[in-house]
Design a protein around this motif. Structure first.
Motif, PDB file in Angstrom:
ATOM      1  N   ARG A 157     -39.680  42.912 -14.312  1.00 38.05           N
ATOM      2  CA  ARG A 157     -38.703  43.129 -15.372  1.00 38.05           C
ATOM      3  C   ARG A 157     -39.271  44.146 -16.362  1.00 38.05           C
ATOM      4  O   ARG A 157     -40.457  44.134 -16.675  1.00 38.05           O
ATOM      5  CB  ARG A 157     -38.417  41.811 -16.077  1.00 38.05           C
ATOM      6  CG  ARG A 157     -37.393  41.905 -17.196  1.00 38.05           C
ATOM      7  CD  ARG A 157     -37.237  40.556 -17.886  1.00 38.05           C
ATOM      8  NE  ARG A 157     -36.654  39.554 -16.998  1.00 38.05           N
ATOM      9  CZ  ARG A 157     -35.362  39.277 -16.914  1.00 38.05           C
ATOM     10  NH1 ARG A 157     -34.497  39.925 -17.669  1.00 38.05           N
ATOM     11  NH2 ARG A 157     -34.920  38.352 -16.074  1.00 38.05           N
ATOM     12  N   GLN A 165     -31.024  49.853 -27.000  1.00 43.40           N
ATOM     13  CA  GLN A 165     -30.510  48.498 -26.808  1.00 43.40           C
ATOM     14  C   GLN A 165     -29.728  48.392 -25.498  1.00 43.40           C
ATOM     15  O   GLN A 165     -29.856  47.411 -24.771  1.00 43.40           O
ATOM     16  CB  GLN A 165     -29.644  48.054 -27.988  1.00 43.40           C
ATOM     17  CG  GLN A 165     -29.259  46.585 -27.930  1.00 43.40           C
ATOM     18  CD  GLN A 165     -30.459  45.654 -27.861  1.00 43.40           C
ATOM     19  OE1 GLN A 165     -31.449  45.818 -28.565  1.00 43.40           O
ATOM     20  NE2 GLN A 165     -30.385  44.663 -26.990  1.00 43.40           N
ATOM     21  N   ASP A 166     -28.955  49.425 -25.167  1.00 41.62           N
ATOM     22  CA  ASP A 166     -28.224  49.432 -23.896  1.00 41.62           C
ATOM     23  C   ASP A 166     -29.189  49.425 -22.716  1.00 41.62           C
ATOM     24  O   ASP A 166     -28.936  48.756 -21.710  1.00 41.62           O
ATOM     25  CB  ASP A 166     -27.317  50.661 -23.796  1.00 41.62           C
ATOM     26  CG  ASP A 166     -26.155  50.604 -24.772  1.00 41.62           C
ATOM     27  OD1 ASP A 166     -25.752  49.501 -25.169  1.00 41.62           O
ATOM     28  OD2 ASP A 166     -25.649  51.682 -25.130  1.00 41.62           O
ATOM     29  N   TRP A 167     -30.284  50.171 -22.819  1.00 36.75           N
ATOM     30  CA  TRP A 167     -31.269  50.215 -21.734  1.00 36.75           C
ATOM     31  C   TRP A 167     -31.914  48.858 -21.530  1.00 36.75           C
ATOM     32  O   TRP A 167     -32.134  48.436 -20.394  1.00 36.75           O
ATOM     33  CB  TRP A 167     -32.332  51.266 -22.019  1.00 36.75           C
ATOM     34  CG  TRP A 167     -31.828  52.669 -22.118  1.00 36.75           C
ATOM     35  CD1 TRP A 167     -30.644  53.173 -21.641  1.00 36.75           C
ATOM     36  CD2 TRP A 167     -32.499  53.761 -22.736  1.00 36.75           C
ATOM     37  NE1 TRP A 167     -30.546  54.509 -21.928  1.00 36.75           N
ATOM     38  CE2 TRP A 167     -31.667  54.897 -22.595  1.00 36.75           C
ATOM     39  CE3 TRP A 167     -33.715  53.896 -23.398  1.00 36.75           C
ATOM     40  CZ2 TRP A 167     -32.027  56.150 -23.094  1.00 36.75           C
ATOM     41  CZ3 TRP A 167     -34.065  55.148 -23.893  1.00 36.75           C
ATOM     42  CH2 TRP A 167     -33.230  56.260 -23.743  1.00 36.75           C
ATOM     43  N   ILE A 168     -32.224  48.169 -22.623  1.00 35.28           N
ATOM     44  CA  ILE A 168     -32.821  46.831 -22.530  1.00 35.28           C
ATOM     45  C   ILE A 168     -31.839  45.863 -21.872  1.00 35.28           C
ATOM     46  O   ILE A 168     -32.203  45.092 -20.979  1.00 35.28           O
ATOM     47  CB  ILE A 168     -33.257  46.331 -23.921  1.00 35.28           C
ATOM     48  CG1 ILE A 168     -34.433  47.169 -24.433  1.00 35.28           C
ATOM     49  CG2 ILE A 168     -33.605  44.841 -23.889  1.00 35.28           C
ATOM     50  CD1 ILE A 168     -34.751  46.965 -25.907  1.00 35.28           C
ATOM     51  N   GLU A 169     -30.581  45.916 -22.290  1.00 36.18           N
ATOM     52  CA  GLU A 169     -29.554  45.039 -21.715  1.00 36.18           C
ATOM     53  C   GLU A 169     -29.329  45.341 -20.227  1.00 36.18           C
ATOM     54  O   GLU A 169     -29.147  44.416 -19.432  1.00 36.18           O
ATOM     55  CB  GLU A 169     -28.246  45.177 -22.495  1.00 36.18           C
ATOM     56  CG  GLU A 169     -28.334  44.582 -23.882  1.00 36.18           C
ATOM     57  CD  GLU A 169     -27.118  44.870 -24.753  1.00 36.18           C
ATOM     58  OE1 GLU A 169     -26.086  45.375 -24.230  1.00 36.18           O
ATOM     59  OE2 GLU A 169     -27.202  44.606 -25.963  1.00 36.18           O
ATOM     60  N   PHE A 170     -29.345  46.611 -19.862  1.00 39.30           N
ATOM     61  CA  PHE A 170     -29.209  47.013 -18.456  1.00 39.30           C
ATOM     62  C   PHE A 170     -30.347  46.414 -17.627  1.00 39.30           C
ATOM     63  O   PHE A 170     -30.121  45.797 -16.585  1.00 39.30           O
ATOM     64  CB  PHE A 170     -29.195  48.542 -18.365  1.00 39.30           C
ATOM     65  CG  PHE A 170     -29.362  49.091 -16.984  1.00 39.30           C
ATOM     66  CD1 PHE A 170     -28.336  49.033 -16.055  1.00 39.30           C
ATOM     67  CD2 PHE A 170     -30.554  49.696 -16.615  1.00 39.30           C
ATOM     68  CE1 PHE A 170     -28.496  49.561 -14.785  1.00 39.30           C
ATOM     69  CE2 PHE A 170     -30.716  50.227 -15.348  1.00 39.30           C
ATOM     70  CZ  PHE A 170     -29.684  50.148 -14.428  1.00 39.30           C
ATOM     71  N   ASP A 171     -31.583  46.575 -18.105  1.00 35.55           N
ATOM     72  CA  ASP A 171     -32.741  46.035 -17.404  1.00 35.55           C
ATOM     73  C   ASP A 171     -32.611  44.515 -17.276  1.00 35.55           C
ATOM     74  O   ASP A 171     -32.807  43.958 -16.188  1.00 35.55           O
ATOM     75  CB  ASP A 171     -34.020  46.413 -18.162  1.00 35.55           C
ATOM     76  CG  ASP A 171     -35.276  46.042 -17.406  1.00 35.55           C
ATOM     77  OD1 ASP A 171     -35.830  46.927 -16.731  1.00 35.55           O
ATOM     78  OD2 ASP A 171     -35.702  44.868 -17.480  1.00 35.55           O
ATOM     79  N   ASN A 172     -32.266  43.841 -18.350  1.00 37.44           N
ATOM     80  CA  ASN A 172     -32.131  42.383 -18.318  1.00 37.44           C
ATOM     81  C   ASN A 172     -31.038  41.943 -17.356  1.00 37.44           C
ATOM     82  O   ASN A 172     -31.217  40.982 -16.602  1.00 37.44           O
ATOM     83  CB  ASN A 172     -31.862  41.835 -19.718  1.00 37.44           C
ATOM     84  CG  ASN A 172     -33.109  41.815 -20.570  1.00 37.44           C
ATOM     85  OD1 ASN A 172     -34.228  41.729 -20.069  1.00 37.44           O
ATOM     86  ND2 ASN A 172     -32.933  41.903 -21.874  1.00 37.44           N
ATOM     87  N   PHE A 173     -29.893  42.641 -17.357  1.00 38.84           N
ATOM     88  CA  PHE A 173     -28.811  42.272 -16.453  1.00 38.84           C
ATOM     89  C   PHE A 173     -29.271  42.341 -15.003  1.00 38.84           C
ATOM     90  O   PHE A 173     -29.052  41.408 -14.221  1.00 38.84           O
ATOM     91  CB  PHE A 173     -27.582  43.171 -16.651  1.00 38.84           C
ATOM     92  CG  PHE A 173     -26.519  42.907 -15.625  1.00 38.84           C
ATOM     93  CD1 PHE A 173     -25.651  41.832 -15.767  1.00 38.84           C
ATOM     94  CD2 PHE A 173     -26.410  43.702 -14.488  1.00 38.84           C
ATOM     95  CE1 PHE A 173     -24.692  41.560 -14.796  1.00 38.84           C
ATOM     96  CE2 PHE A 173     -25.447  43.439 -13.519  1.00 38.84           C
ATOM     97  CZ  PHE A 173     -24.588  42.363 -13.669  1.00 38.84           C
ATOM     98  N   TYR A 199     -36.000  49.805 -17.880  1.00 37.04           N
ATOM     99  CA  TYR A 199     -36.054  50.216 -19.285  1.00 37.04           C
ATOM    100  C   TYR A 199     -37.158  51.249 -19.510  1.00 37.04           C
ATOM    101  O   TYR A 199     -36.933  52.288 -20.134  1.00 37.04           O
ATOM    102  CB  TYR A 199     -36.268  48.994 -20.174  1.00 37.04           C
ATOM    103  CG  TYR A 199     -36.733  49.348 -21.558  1.00 37.04           C
ATOM    104  CD1 TYR A 199     -35.867  49.929 -22.478  1.00 37.04           C
ATOM    105  CD2 TYR A 199     -38.056  49.113 -21.941  1.00 37.04           C
ATOM    106  CE1 TYR A 199     -36.306  50.274 -23.746  1.00 37.04           C
ATOM    107  CE2 TYR A 199     -38.490  49.452 -23.202  1.00 37.04           C
ATOM    108  CZ  TYR A 199     -37.617  50.027 -24.106  1.00 37.04           C
ATOM    109  OH  TYR A 199     -38.057  50.376 -25.356  1.00 37.04           O
ATOM    110  N   ASP A 250     -31.774  39.651 -14.204  1.00 38.57           N
ATOM    111  CA  ASP A 250     -31.137  38.329 -14.188  1.00 38.57           C
ATOM    112  C   ASP A 250     -30.217  38.171 -12.971  1.00 38.57           C
ATOM    113  O   ASP A 250     -29.796  37.059 -12.658  1.00 38.57           O
ATOM    114  CB  ASP A 250     -30.308  38.116 -15.460  1.00 38.57           C
ATOM    115  CG  ASP A 250     -31.164  37.909 -16.696  1.00 38.57           C
ATOM    116  OD1 ASP A 250     -32.378  37.620 -16.565  1.00 38.57           O
ATOM    117  OD2 ASP A 250     -30.614  38.051 -17.809  1.00 38.57           O
TER     118      ASP A 250
END
Length: 161
Positions: free
Chosen positions: A13, A36-44, A17, A47
Motif C-alpha cells: 500500500r 488527497q485524491d492520490w491517497i484516496e486512489f491508492d487506498n481504494f 501514491y 482495499d
C-alpha cells in the motif's frame, strides 16, 4: 533492460501514491491540488485488490516499480476510461510511458463489444503527445478555470473501435 507489468497486489500500500507524487514532482502545485485524491486512489485499490489487479498494473524495470496505469470499465460496452497513467520522473522520456499505455490498451481491447477507449488529460503536460502517439484522437478541449488551471485546458481523447 527488462520491463514487466505486474499485479498491484504484489506491492505494498502506498506505491501508487508514491509514484504519482514522484511523477508530478516537477511542479509542487500538482501535489497541493491532487494529493488527497492520490491517497484516496491508492487506498481504494489496496482495499479492493480484486479490482486493482483486474483493471490496472504496475510497470517494473529491473525489479524497480517505475509507473502504473489503471482504467474504469463501469461504462462498458460503450467505453472504458483510462484513469491514472504515471511514470516516475527519473524514467520519463525513455518510451516507458508509451509501452505502459500500449500494454493497457492491448488488455482493454480484449473486452467484447467495446465501442471506445477514452481518456482525459491537460494541455500543459506531455501526456497529450503520449496519447496521440498510440492512436487517440482529440475530441474535445475545454477551458480550465479552476484550481488546477496551471495544468492547462482539459483535453478529452478517444480511440473508436
Amino acid at each position: 533492460m527488462n520491463l514487466a507489468f505486474k499485479k498491484i497486489s504484489e506491492f505494498d500500500r502506498g506505491i501508487l501514491y508514491k509514484l504519482l507524487l514522484d511523477g508530478y514532482s516537477f511542479d509542487d502545485r500538482y501535489r497541493k491540488c491532487f494529493e488527497q485524491d492520490w491517497i484516496e486512489f491508492d487506498n481504494f485499490f489496496f482495499d479492493n485488490l480484486n479490482i486493482a489487479d483486474k483493471y490496472g498494473f504496475i510497470t517494473v524495470l529491473e525489479d524497480t516499480p517505475i509507473g502504473h496505469i489503471s482504467w474504469d470499465p463501469r461504462n462498458m460496452p460503450e467505453y472504458v476510461e483510462i484513469g491514472h497513467n504515471c511514470i516516475a520522473s527519473k524514467y520519463k522520456g525513455r518510451g516507458y510511458g508509451k509501452r505502459q499505455l500500449s500494454e493497457a490498451i492491448d488488455r482493454i481491447m480484449k473486452y467484447e463489444n467495446l465501442q471506445k477507449i477514452i481518456v482525459g488529460t491537460n494541455s500543459n503536460l506531455i501526456a497529450p503527445h503520449n496519447y496521440e502517439s498510440v492512436g487517440f484522437q482529440l475530441v474535445q478541449r475545454r477551458d480550465n478555470n479552476g484550481d488546477s488551471s496551471f495544468s492547462g485546458d482539459y483535453l478529452e481523447y478517444e480511440i473508436t473501435l
